[in-house]
Structure formats: structure tokens, C-alpha cells
Design an enzyme around this catalytic site. Structure first.
Site, PDB file in Angstrom:
ATOM      1  CB  ALA A 105      -8.564   6.727  10.138  1.00 33.09           C
ATOM      2  CB  VAL A 106      -4.078  10.227   9.950  1.00 32.18           C
ATOM      3  CG1 VAL A 106      -3.428  11.494  10.482  1.00 32.18           C
ATOM      4  CG2 VAL A 106      -3.116   9.044  10.050  1.00 32.18           C
ATOM      5  CD  GLU A 138      -9.441  -7.784   3.193  1.00 35.52           C
ATOM      6  OE1 GLU A 138      -9.614  -7.197   4.287  1.00 35.52           O
ATOM      7  OE2 GLU A 138      -9.208  -8.996   3.113  1.00 35.52           O
ATOM      8  CG  ASN A 143      -7.593   4.735   0.252  1.00 38.88           C
ATOM      9  OD1 ASN A 143      -6.798   5.666   0.074  1.00 38.88           O
ATOM     10  ND2 ASN A 143      -8.106   4.454   1.436  1.00 38.88           N
ATOM     11  CE1 TYR A 150      -2.166   0.305   5.347  1.00 35.46           C
ATOM     12  CE2 TYR A 150      -3.519   0.295   3.378  1.00 35.46           C
ATOM     13  CZ  TYR A 150      -3.394   0.463   4.736  1.00 35.46           C
ATOM     14  OH  TYR A 150      -4.488   0.778   5.484  1.00 35.46           O
TER      15      TYR A 150
HETATM   16  C1  LIG Z   1      -4.254   6.700   4.449  1.00 38.34           C
HETATM   17  C2  LIG Z   1      -3.882   7.582   5.648  1.00 38.34           C
HETATM   18  C3  LIG Z   1      -3.981   6.742   6.920  1.00 38.34           C
HETATM   19  C4  LIG Z   1      -2.428   8.076   5.452  1.00 38.34           C
HETATM   20  O1  LIG Z   1      -2.039   8.773   6.622  1.00 38.34           O
HETATM   21  P1  LIG Z   1      -0.902   9.907   6.566  1.00 38.34           P
HETATM   22  O2  LIG Z   1      -0.551  10.271   7.953  1.00 38.34           O
HETATM   23  O3  LIG Z   1      -1.324  10.994   5.644  1.00 38.34           O
HETATM   24  O4  LIG Z   1       0.286   9.086   5.879  1.00 38.34           O
HETATM   25  P2  LIG Z   1       1.835   9.488   5.842  1.00 38.34           P
HETATM   26  O5  LIG Z   1       1.996  10.954   5.999  1.00 38.34           O
HETATM   27  O6  LIG Z   1       2.560   8.604   6.779  1.00 38.34           O
HETATM   28  O7  LIG Z   1       2.189   9.114   4.314  1.00 38.34           O
HETATM   29  C5  LIG Z   1       3.102   8.095   3.995  1.00 38.34           C
HETATM   30  C6  LIG Z   1       3.123   7.888   2.498  1.00 38.34           C
HETATM   31  O8  LIG Z   1       1.849   7.454   2.022  1.00 38.34           O
HETATM   32  C7  LIG Z   1       1.584   8.044   0.729  1.00 38.34           C
HETATM   33  N1  LIG Z   1       0.488   9.016   0.838  1.00 38.34           N
HETATM   34  C8  LIG Z   1      -0.193   9.369   1.961  1.00 38.34           C
HETATM   35  N2  LIG Z   1      -1.149  10.276   1.658  1.00 38.34           N
HETATM   36  C9  LIG Z   1      -1.069  10.480   0.309  1.00 38.34           C
HETATM   37  C10 LIG Z   1      -1.792  11.293  -0.601  1.00 38.34           C
HETATM   38  N3  LIG Z   1      -2.804  12.092  -0.203  1.00 38.34           N
HETATM   39  N4  LIG Z   1      -1.436  11.252  -1.912  1.00 38.34           N
HETATM   40  C11 LIG Z   1      -0.439  10.462  -2.346  1.00 38.34           C
HETATM   41  N5  LIG Z   1       0.297   9.668  -1.505  1.00 38.34           N
HETATM   42  C12 LIG Z   1      -0.020   9.675  -0.215  1.00 38.34           C
HETATM   43  C13 LIG Z   1       2.849   8.773   0.346  1.00 38.34           C
HETATM   44  O9  LIG Z   1       3.694   7.838  -0.293  1.00 38.34           O
HETATM   45  C14 LIG Z   1       3.399   9.151   1.710  1.00 38.34           C
HETATM   46  O10 LIG Z   1       4.772   9.414   1.712  1.00 38.34           O
HETATM   47  P3  LIG Z   1       5.280  10.912   1.313  1.00 38.34           P
HETATM   48  O11 LIG Z   1       4.448  11.884   2.102  1.00 38.34           O
HETATM   49  O12 LIG Z   1       6.723  10.873   1.720  1.00 38.34           O
HETATM   50  O13 LIG Z   1       5.053  11.030  -0.161  1.00 38.34           O
HETATM   51  C15 LIG Z   1      -4.797   8.837   5.718  1.00 38.34           C
HETATM   52  O14 LIG Z   1      -4.826   9.459   4.458  1.00 38.34           O
HETATM   53  C16 LIG Z   1      -6.219   8.517   6.138  1.00 38.34           C
HETATM   54  O15 LIG Z   1      -6.531   8.476   7.340  1.00 38.34           O
HETATM   55  N6  LIG Z   1      -7.102   8.304   5.144  1.00 38.34           N
HETATM   56  C17 LIG Z   1      -8.526   7.993   5.433  1.00 38.34           C
HETATM   57  C18 LIG Z   1      -8.682   6.605   6.014  1.00 38.34           C
HETATM   58  C19 LIG Z   1      -8.115   5.543   5.097  1.00 38.34           C
HETATM   59  O16 LIG Z   1      -8.260   5.586   3.884  1.00 38.34           O
HETATM   60  N7  LIG Z   1      -7.470   4.530   5.710  1.00 38.34           N
HETATM   61  C20 LIG Z   1      -6.918   3.388   5.012  1.00 38.34           C
HETATM   62  C21 LIG Z   1      -7.998   2.367   4.855  1.00 38.34           C
HETATM   63  S1  LIG Z   1      -7.357   0.869   4.155  1.00 38.34           S
END
Ligand SMILES: CC(C)(COP(=O)(O)OP(=O)(O)OC[C@H]1O[C@@H](n2cnc3c(N)ncnc32)[C@H](O)[C@@H]1OP(=O)(O)O)[C@@H](O)C(=O)NCCC(=O)NCCS
Length: 193
Positions: A105-106, A138, A143, A150
Site C-alpha cells: 500500500a502507498v 491475491e 481492484n 502487477y
Molecule cells: C495499488 C497501489 C499500491 C498502487 O500504487 P501507486 O504508487 O499508485 O502505483 P504506481 O504509481 O507505481 O502505478 C503503476 C501502474 O499501476 C497502474 N495504476 C496504479 N494506480 C492506478 C489507478 N488509480 N488507475 C489505473 N491504473 C493505475 C497503472 O498502470 C500505473 O502506471 P501508469 O501510472 O504509468 O499508468 C495503490 O493504489 C494503493 O496503495 N492502493 C490501496 C491498497 C491496495 O489496493 N493494494 C493492493 C492490494 S492487492
């Protein structure tokens, strides 16, 4: 002054900040993750991504905690010496040659800046160092953001676990990053991905 990030292993001093990121990201998961217990688990590896502000400076200050005196290089941050503000965490358990991602998570205001990618790349490197043949996880069917993240790292969908999540009985998509031998994208050094 500038802002930079490092990824390092999580320690007990990080738990309060990490637990708050976990709650923000997964508010419906109950009970919340016990990170103190996770840190004692020999099978687990957890990383944190830390913001470092006001980068290294030379200092004559005596370091009271570890006794280092004279010219020392140190990070100065508003969150206490060498601790830093935690922006993201990620962790896996290793079992039978398989690294199973438990959570990533971020902080919401830092998303979509490549930081999720960064910490996962480091996590994959850690899995490789711990002799993992593959990395698997998983993710909720709904999501889409995480699934895209991934997939961008080479994970592929392997199947579905029905009603996997206890809060709303949502299905989970199983995604796996396999080694070169299988013909899929390599579980190589993360920087190669
Ligand atoms: C999922 C999560 C970890 C992504 O972190 P992040 O720092 O935003 O990810 P990144 O900036 O590295 O994104 C990499 C790629 O992921 C995809 N992505 C990430 N957020 C996205 C969004 N809101 N909508 C669409 N694509 C998305 C895109 O392909 C993105 O590449 P791009 O920005 O060049 O299009 C973050 O949204 C989060 O913490 N979510 C809540 C917790 C969660 O769901 N964790 C995963 C549980 S399995």
C-alpha cells in the site's frame, strides 16, 4: 533541500506509521494486520519506502544515541533522526519456494507517482534473494488499479479464488510472476523488469 526516497527493511519503530497506511488502504479488513508479530515471523519480509527530506549534511553534532562524534553524515528529517516519513509498505511470506505477497500500500496522496512500482521491484529482489521460484498474490476482482500495477511488473493471472475476502465475499484474482524457465517474464533482478 529536496525530497528523495529509499526502500529499507521495516523495523518495530515503523509500525505506527505502517499500521496507519494499512488502515487507510484496507479499512474493511478485520482484524487489522499485527505488524509486530509479522516482524518476528522468520518467513516474512517487509519493506518500507521512506521519504527523506533535507538530505545528507555534514555535521559536527555529537550523536547522543550511538556515540558517534565529529564529522558525521546524517539525514535530517522532521520525523526524527534517521526514521523518516513512511510513504508505502510491502511484504511477503516465503513458503516452499514461493513468495506470497501479503500486502502492499502507498499513502493515498502519494499514489500514481511510480512509488508502488518502486517498492514492489525491491520486494521482488528480496524474494529472489530468499530463493523464491515465483512471486504470487491475491487481488480483489474489483481492484483494477492494483491488477494493472502487477501486470506492468510481469505478473499474469493464474485463476480465481471464489469468495476469498471475508468482508464482502468478493472473489480474488490470483496473479503470479514466474521464473524464466516457465517461459513467462523473468523473476530476474527487479531493475531488469
Ligand atoms: C495499488 C497501489 C499500491 C498502487 O500504487 P501507486 O504508487 O499508485 O502505483 P504506481 O504509481 O507505481 O502505478 C503503476 C501502474 O499501476 C497502474 N495504476 C496504479 N494506480 C492506478 C489507478 N488509480 N488507475 C489505473 N491504473 C493505475 C497503472 O498502470 C500505473 O502506471 P501508469 O501510472 O504509468 O499508468 C495503490 O493504489 C494503493 O496503495 N492502493 C490501496 C491498497 C491496495 O489496493 N493494494 C493492493 C492490494 S492487492
Amino acid at each position: 533541500m529536496n525530497t528523495d526516497y529509499i526502500v529499507r527493511p521495516m523495523n518495530r519503530k515503523d509500525v505506527t506509521q505502517v499500521a496507519s497506511i494499512d488502515r487507510e488502504a484496507f479499512p474493511t479488513m478485520w482484524p487489522p494486520m499485527n505488524f509486530y508479530r509479522e516482524l518476528e515471523n522468520q518467513l516474512a519480509s517487509y519493506l518500507v519506502l521512506v521519504e527523506k527530506t533535507a538530505v545528507i549534511e555534514q555535521s559536527d553534532i555529537e550523536n547522543e544515541e550511538d556515540g558517534i562524534s565529529g564529522k558525521v553524515k546524517r539525514w535530517l528529517t522532521p520525523h526524527g533522526k534517521d526514521q523518516g516519513k513512511i510513504i508505502a509498505f510491502a511484504g511477503f511470506w516465503i513458503m516452499a519456494g514461493e513468495a506470497h505477497i501479503i500486502g502492499v500500500a502507498v499513502k493515498s496522496e502519494y499514489r500514481r507517482q511510480g512509488l508502488g512500482t518502486l517498492i514492489l521491484q525491491e520486494l521482488i529482489d528480496q524474494a529472489k534473494q530468499r530463493q523464491a521460484d515465483c512471486v504470487t498474490l491475491e487481488v480483489r476482482m474489483s481492484n483494477y488499479e492494483a491488477q494493472r500495477l502487477y501486470a506492468s511488473l510481469g505478473f499474469v493471472e493464474m485463476g480465481v479464488r471464489r469468495a476469498y475476502y471475508t468482508d464482502n465475499r468478493e472473489d480474488a484474482v490470483i496473479m503470479t510472476l514466474k521464473p524464466v524457465a516457465s517461459g513467462n517474464k523473468a523473476l530476474g533482478k527487479a531493475s531488469d523488469l
